[in-house]
Write an enzyme that holds these catalytic residues in place. Structure first.
Site, PDB file in Angstrom:
ATOM      1  N   CYS A 381       0.840  -1.207   0.000  1.00  0.00           N
ATOM      2  CA  CYS A 381       0.000   0.000   0.000  1.00  0.00           C
ATOM      3  C   CYS A 381       0.874   1.256   0.000  1.00  0.00           C
ATOM      4  O   CYS A 381       1.478   1.546  -1.023  1.00  0.00           O
ATOM      5  CB  CYS A 381      -0.994  -0.050   1.150  1.00  0.00           C
ATOM      6  SG  CYS A 381      -2.464   0.915   0.778  1.00  0.00           S
ATOM      7  N   HIS A 507      -3.775  -5.114   0.444  1.00  0.00           N
ATOM      8  CA  HIS A 507      -3.194  -5.664   1.681  1.00  0.00           C
ATOM      9  C   HIS A 507      -3.234  -7.194   1.669  1.00  0.00           C
ATOM     10  O   HIS A 507      -4.172  -7.784   2.215  1.00  0.00           O
ATOM     11  CB  HIS A 507      -3.954  -5.133   2.893  1.00  0.00           C
ATOM     12  CG  HIS A 507      -3.761  -3.681   3.108  1.00  0.00           C
ATOM     13  ND1 HIS A 507      -2.799  -3.172   3.942  1.00  0.00           N
ATOM     14  CD2 HIS A 507      -4.387  -2.609   2.560  1.00  0.00           C
ATOM     15  CE1 HIS A 507      -2.839  -1.855   3.923  1.00  0.00           C
ATOM     16  NE2 HIS A 507      -3.798  -1.488   3.077  1.00  0.00           N
ATOM     17  N   GLU A 509      -1.632  -9.184   3.414  1.00  0.00           N
ATOM     18  CA  GLU A 509      -1.516  -9.721   4.770  1.00  0.00           C
ATOM     19  C   GLU A 509      -2.875 -10.034   5.394  1.00  0.00           C
ATOM     20  O   GLU A 509      -2.960 -10.822   6.329  1.00  0.00           O
ATOM     21  CB  GLU A 509      -0.720  -8.750   5.660  1.00  0.00           C
ATOM     22  CG  GLU A 509      -1.420  -7.456   6.085  1.00  0.00           C
ATOM     23  CD  GLU A 509      -1.337  -6.315   5.064  1.00  0.00           C
ATOM     24  OE1 GLU A 509      -1.061  -6.599   3.873  1.00  0.00           O
ATOM     25  OE2 GLU A 509      -1.573  -5.154   5.443  1.00  0.00           O
TER      26      GLU A 509
HETATM   27  N1  GLN Z   1      -2.023   6.622   2.672  1.00  0.00           N
HETATM   28  C1  GLN Z   1      -2.110   5.884   1.468  1.00  0.00           C
HETATM   29  C2  GLN Z   1      -3.457   6.070   0.772  1.00  0.00           C
HETATM   30  O1  GLN Z   1      -4.410   6.486   1.367  1.00  0.00           O
HETATM   31  C3  GLN Z   1      -1.828   4.404   1.712  1.00  0.00           C
HETATM   32  C4  GLN Z   1      -2.809   3.750   2.619  1.00  0.00           C
HETATM   33  C5  GLN Z   1      -2.312   2.441   3.201  1.00  0.00           C
HETATM   34  O2  GLN Z   1      -1.105   2.180   3.249  1.00  0.00           O
HETATM   35  N2  GLN Z   1      -3.226   1.648   3.710  1.00  0.00           N
HETATM   36  O3  GLN Z   1      -3.575   5.805  -0.394  1.00  0.00           O
END
Ligand code: GLN
Length: 547
Positions: A381, A507, A509
């Site tokens: 992410c 994600h 995970e």
């Molecule tokens: N802050 C980033 C976004 O909003 C990544 C979010 C995250 O790592 N869950 O796109």
């Protein structure tokens, strides 16, 4: 008919109700029962999506896009079945519904009160999962008995037990038996008091699960049985375990599952089939290799902030018969001079998800180091977004490249706000959430790892790779290899000419379980094993002229 097991906690918080609930559920599932677990959280937030990791640890996201408590992660990892919105209830949601009903006139003429309106709403939520045909639902009540905010839940459980009949809804009270080293004794008094507290609310627990650092002797069991009014076979010892994945087997030894079934008036069915579970434990405990993987994040001092990532490494480590030594690296520390030393012995680097500016430059340092030294790199992410920014700055030579989240003014917004996020004003539940389809390039690291061309992974973000820069990236071998076609979003990137450099906008995970380790974590750990075999070459530290 669905039967219920309510799990309450006494004496202190953090006794591991989630792990006990998940372990019991695993044993019942292994006997052939259809089981699920729900978490009732007594806070007033609608969900934990608006809390920071210091308050709440990781925010776990379900396929249907709910931002939930991290205990749901344990439920999925143990049971290997997905949870949903309905598995996590909060006081915020309960009150919101009741107030909406009041406004729409559903209670016209009545005074709306905690009892019966709030408790009715809690009961409605608890029973909401019944439609899915579960044999048993385990309801874990957050907080500790005696907390003001969990009172309506305890009252709802009391009422529900009357509605259902006692044999259809039992209470397990998880408690602590502290050891006083000066007296060299285990002490039962705090437990006696917490059971007494439960009794004042009209609840007699059927089973006590006793967390302890020492064995619970027969004498202690007798004492607990006598003072707490539970039969002696229902006093269950839960000693500290070396891994949470031992707990189902420890609970099996203590007959927690058969005791529960007896109390619920259910047949034991089969002996529990734990073949896959034991297989996993066998591999976990008999590793052939060892690797060191750095997790770079800004919450590394918190045990719970990257919970699912740590657990995914346990699963992927076992799958590869490898101990994964996770080295926590504070991203801000990497912003200091001479800090690269911390990265030198690593066989892989994972750059963690997150929000906001703090620690970003340190993440970029880690990525540059991994890219130039051909160390396996996994960006998740925000970690993927940073990989794109680092590449833009240091390879494409765009000095002011950044994510619009950190620098809203940069003309080179390699990562930008998604189109449909531009109109979003409210913060709660408005990110791109839940499982989305992604089509992947078969001839790629991820294509080979998944062994399929279409995947569904869970998201939680507002920003995305800016397609305006796609051709420049591709020209330098930074490849978009996973795309959400409907909206043309880059979900996975890979570097050619690197042994393992992968960034994912989702994600992974959140979908790794004991019985289904996530293919990307498995592949990443395998790459780390290779790195360790091929080590140690000369370390490169190029100077960035723009910096
Ligand atoms: N802050 C980033 C976004 O909003 C990544 C979010 C995250 O790592 N869950 O796109």
């Amino acid at each position: 008919m669905t039967k219920y097991i309510f799990v309450t906690g006494g004496v202190t918080s953090s006794l591991g109700k989630g792990i006990i609930s998940a372990s019991l559920a695993k044993l019942l599932q292994a006997r052939g029962f259809k089981v699920t677990i729900q978490k009732l959280d007594p806070y007033i937030n609608i969900d934990p999506g608006t809390m920071n990791p210091y308050e709440h640890g990781e925010c776990y996201v379900t396929d249907d896009g709910a931002e939930t408590d991290l205990d749901l992660g344990h439920y999925e990892r143990f049971l290997n079945i997905p949870t949903s919105q309905a598995n996590n209830v909060t006081t915020g949601k309960i009150y919101q519904n009741v107030i909406n009903k009041e406004r729409s006139g559903e209670y016209l003429g009545k005074t709306v009160q905690v009892i019966p309106h709030i408790t009715d709403e809690i009961k409605r939520y608890i029973r909401g999962l019944e439609v899915e045909g579960y044999d048993i639902i385990i309801s874990e009540i957050g907080g500790t008995v005696g907390d003001i905010e969990s009172l309506p839940y305890i009252e709802a459980v009391r009422q529900l037990r009357n509605d259902l009949g006692k044999q259809n809804g039992i209470v397990i009270h998880l408690t602590l038996i502290p050891y006083l080293s000066a007296a060299k004794e285990l002490k039962t008094k705090p437990t006696q008091h917490s059971v007494k507290e439960l009794l004042t609310y009209g609840i007699q627990p059927e089973i006590l699960v006793c967390r302890s650092e020492h064995p619970i002797t027969e004498d202690i069991r007798k004492k607990l049985s006598l003072f707490c009014n539970v039969d002696i076979n229902s006093v269950i010892e839960s000693r500290d375990a070396s891994t949470i994945y031992d707990v189902p087997l420890l609970m099996l030894k203590e007959n927690l599952d058969t005791t529960v079934l007896r109390k619920l008036g259910l047949d034991k069915r089969n002996e529990p089939d734990l073949t896959a579970w034991k297989n996993f434990l066998g591999k976990l405990k008999n590793p052939l290799h060892e690797v060191k993987i750095g997790v770079v994040g800004k919450y590394i001092e918190l045990q719970d902030a990257y919970k699912s990532i740590y657990e995914s490494f346990v699963h992927a480590g076992a799958e590869n018969e490898t101990i994964v030594n996770v080295i926590n690296i504070h991203s801000e520390d990497l912003e200091e001079e001479g800090s690269l030393k911390q990265l030198e012995s690593l066989n892989g680097i994972l750059v963690a998800p997150g929000f906001g500016e703090r620690g970003i430059e340190g993440k970029l340092v880690a990525i540059k180091y991994a890219r130039e030294n051909k160390i396996p790199l996994f960006g998740i992410c925000l970690g993927m977004q940073c990989a794109a920014v680092e590449f833009a700055r240091n390879v494409l030579k765009i000095a002011d490249a950044h994510s619009a989240e950190m620098d809203s003014k940069t003309p080179n917004d390699i990562i930008h706000l998604m189109e449909d996020q531009k109109k979003v004003k409210n913060k709660g539940g408005t990110m791109r959430l839940g499982a989305w389809k992604c089509e992947i390039e078969p001839d790629s690291i991820v294509g080979r790892a998944y062994g399929t061309n279409v995947i569904y992974e869970r998201h939680r973000h507002r920003f995305e790779f800016n397609n305006k820069f796609k051709a420049d990236f591709i020209s330098k071998q930074f490849m978009p290899v996973g795309i959400h076609k409907e909206r043309d979003l880059v979900e996975i990137i890979e570097l050619k000419d690197h042994p393992w450099f992968v960034g994912v906008q989702f994600h992974p995970e959140l979908k790794s379980t004991v019985e289904n380790p996530h293919p990307l974590f498995t592949s990443f750990v395998r790459a780390a094993i290779e790195n360790r075999k091929n080590n140690k070459k000369e370390i490169v530290q190029s100077v960035n002229e723009e910096a």
